[in-house]
Scaffold this motif. Sequence first.
Motif, PDB file in Angstrom:
ATOM      1  N   ARG A  83      -1.728  13.167  13.106  1.00 23.36           N
ATOM      2  CA  ARG A  83      -1.678  12.860  11.652  1.00 23.36           C
ATOM      3  C   ARG A  83      -2.769  12.131  11.099  1.00 23.36           C
ATOM      4  N   GLU A  84      -3.459  12.489   9.992  1.00 29.28           N
ATOM      5  CA  GLU A  84      -4.619  11.753   9.603  1.00 29.28           C
ATOM      6  C   GLU A  84      -4.161  11.198   8.169  1.00 29.28           C
ATOM      7  N   LEU A  85      -4.997  10.120   7.819  1.00 27.11           N
ATOM      8  CA  LEU A  85      -4.771   9.569   6.304  1.00 27.11           C
ATOM      9  C   LEU A  85      -5.733  10.506   5.400  1.00 27.11           C
ATOM     10  N   VAL A  86      -5.088  10.602   4.467  1.00 30.93           N
ATOM     11  CA  VAL A  86      -5.701  11.570   3.297  1.00 30.93           C
ATOM     12  C   VAL A  86      -6.190  10.456   2.327  1.00 30.93           C
ATOM     13  N   ALA A  87      -5.227   9.670   1.824  1.00 29.71           N
ATOM     14  CA  ALA A  87      -5.685   8.783   0.454  1.00 29.71           C
ATOM     15  C   ALA A  87      -4.484   7.545   0.511  1.00 29.71           C
ATOM     16  N   ASP A  88      -5.031   6.349   0.170  1.00 29.83           N
ATOM     17  CA  ASP A  88      -4.098   5.144   0.031  1.00 29.83           C
ATOM     18  C   ASP A  88      -4.356   4.593  -1.224  1.00 29.83           C
ATOM     19  N   ILE A  89      -3.692   3.715  -1.864  1.00 25.45           N
ATOM     20  CA  ILE A  89      -3.896   2.981  -2.860  1.00 25.45           C
ATOM     21  C   ILE A  89      -3.133   1.609  -2.869  1.00 25.45           C
TER      22      ILE A  89
ATOM     23  N   TYR B 123       2.590  13.782   4.486  1.00 25.16           N
ATOM     24  CA  TYR B 123       3.621  12.722   4.296  1.00 25.16           C
ATOM     25  C   TYR B 123       3.423  11.444   3.544  1.00 25.16           C
ATOM     26  N   CYS B 124       4.274  10.903   2.664  1.00 26.55           N
ATOM     27  CA  CYS B 124       4.062   9.762   1.979  1.00 26.55           C
ATOM     28  C   CYS B 124       4.306   8.520   3.053  1.00 26.55           C
ATOM     29  N   ASN B 125       3.755   7.203   2.707  1.00 30.27           N
ATOM     30  CA  ASN B 125       3.954   6.211   3.594  1.00 30.27           C
ATOM     31  C   ASN B 125       3.959   4.955   2.479  1.00 30.27           C
TER      32      ASN B 125
ATOM     33  N   VAL C 109       0.783  -1.157  -0.003  1.00 26.07           N
ATOM     34  CA  VAL C 109      -0.079  -0.137  -0.094  1.00 26.07           C
ATOM     35  C   VAL C 109       0.797   1.244  -0.058  1.00 26.07           C
ATOM     36  N   MET C 110       0.446   2.157  -0.884  1.00 22.86           N
ATOM     37  CA  MET C 110       1.070   3.489  -0.724  1.00 22.86           C
ATOM     38  C   MET C 110       0.212   4.615  -0.085  1.00 22.86           C
ATOM     39  N   GLY C 111       0.515   5.552   0.423  1.00 21.75           N
ATOM     40  CA  GLY C 111      -0.479   6.378   1.010  1.00 21.75           C
ATOM     41  C   GLY C 111       0.111   7.917   1.244  1.00 21.75           C
ATOM     42  N   TRP C 112      -0.936   8.779   1.444  1.00 26.05           N
ATOM     43  CA  TRP C 112      -0.678  10.016   1.837  1.00 26.05           C
ATOM     44  C   TRP C 112      -1.356  10.404   3.264  1.00 26.05           C
ATOM     45  N   TYR C 113      -0.455  10.958   4.056  1.00 23.19           N
ATOM     46  CA  TYR C 113      -1.096  11.315   5.333  1.00 23.19           C
ATOM     47  C   TYR C 113      -0.748  12.908   5.544  1.00 23.19           C
ATOM     48  N   ARG C 114      -1.707  13.609   6.350  1.00 22.12           N
ATOM     49  CA  ARG C 114      -1.096  15.042   6.387  1.00 22.12           C
ATOM     50  C   ARG C 114      -1.101  15.382   8.032  1.00 22.12           C
ATOM     51  N   GLN C 115      -0.643  16.154   8.438  1.00 15.47           N
ATOM     52  CA  GLN C 115      -0.706  16.940   9.651  1.00 15.47           C
ATOM     53  C   GLN C 115      -0.638  18.254   9.874  1.00 15.47           C
ATOM     54  N   ALA C 116      -1.796  18.780  10.333  1.00 12.92           N
ATOM     55  CA  ALA C 116      -2.105  20.563  10.465  1.00 12.92           C
ATOM     56  C   ALA C 116      -1.393  20.752  11.752  1.00 12.92           C
ATOM     57  N   PRO C 117      -0.955  22.042  11.806  1.00 11.60           N
ATOM     58  CA  PRO C 117      -0.650  22.618  13.043  1.00 11.60           C
ATOM     59  C   PRO C 117      -1.603  22.271  14.238  1.00 11.60           C
TER      60      PRO C 117
ATOM     61  N   TYR D 244     -10.150   7.077   0.267  1.00  9.12           N
ATOM     62  CA  TYR D 244      -9.897   8.687   0.523  1.00  9.12           C
ATOM     63  C   TYR D 244     -10.586   9.108   1.794  1.00  9.12           C
ATOM     64  N   ALA D 245     -10.247  10.071   2.342  1.00 14.27           N
ATOM     65  CA  ALA D 245     -10.882  10.742   3.757  1.00 14.27           C
ATOM     66  C   ALA D 245     -11.896  11.317   3.221  1.00 14.27           C
ATOM     67  N   ASP D 246     -12.940  11.531   3.916  1.00 12.25           N
ATOM     68  CA  ASP D 246     -14.214  12.200   3.379  1.00 12.25           C
ATOM     69  C   ASP D 246     -13.910  13.441   2.900  1.00 12.25           C
ATOM     70  N   SER D 247     -12.928  14.395   3.555  1.00 13.26           N
ATOM     71  CA  SER D 247     -12.796  15.637   3.347  1.00 13.26           C
ATOM     72  C   SER D 247     -12.235  15.881   1.833  1.00 13.26           C
ATOM     73  N   VAL D 248     -11.629  14.911   1.418  1.00 15.68           N
ATOM     74  CA  VAL D 248     -10.876  15.223   0.108  1.00 15.68           C
ATOM     75  C   VAL D 248     -11.476  14.473  -1.149  1.00 15.68           C
TER      76      VAL D 248
END
Length: 121
Positions: A45-51, A94-96, A33-41, A59-63
Motif C-alpha cells: 500500500r502506498e500513499l497517493v495524496a493527503d491533506i 483506500y481513504c484514511n 489528516v485525510m488521505g488516499w492510499y492505493r494498493q496495486a496487485p 502528493y506522490a510523485d507519480s500522480v
Amino acid sequence: QLQLVESGGGLVQAGGSLRLSCAASGSITSINVMGWYRQAPGKGRELVADITSGGSTNYADSVKGRFTISRDNAKNTVYLQMNNLKPEDTAVYYCNLNYRTFPIPGPLDAWGQGTLVTVSS
C-alpha cells in the motif's frame, strides 16, 4: 464508532478521469489528516495524496499534476479527482483519516473499505 463510505471507483480508459469520495460519519471530535492510499496487485500500500485540516496537500510523485485532493470539513468528506489516468494507476484505493474522538486522548486512524480503480490501455 466511525464509518467511512467510499465511492467513485470503476473502469476507465487511459486518459480518462474519475472522482473518488470518502465520507466519514460517527463520533468525531476533529479530523487532522485525510488521505488516499492505493494498493496495486502484488504490491504494497502506498500513499497517493493527503491533506491537512488547514488545507496543505502532499502528493506522490507519480500522480503530481494529474490528481487533486480536496476536503469538505463541514461534511467530513475527502475527494480525489484523478485526471489523465494511466494503466499503472490501476489499484484498490483506500481513504484514511487521522482523527480524534472524545474521550480517547490520542489521535486514531481509520480506513475505508477500498474502491477498485481499473484503467485500461
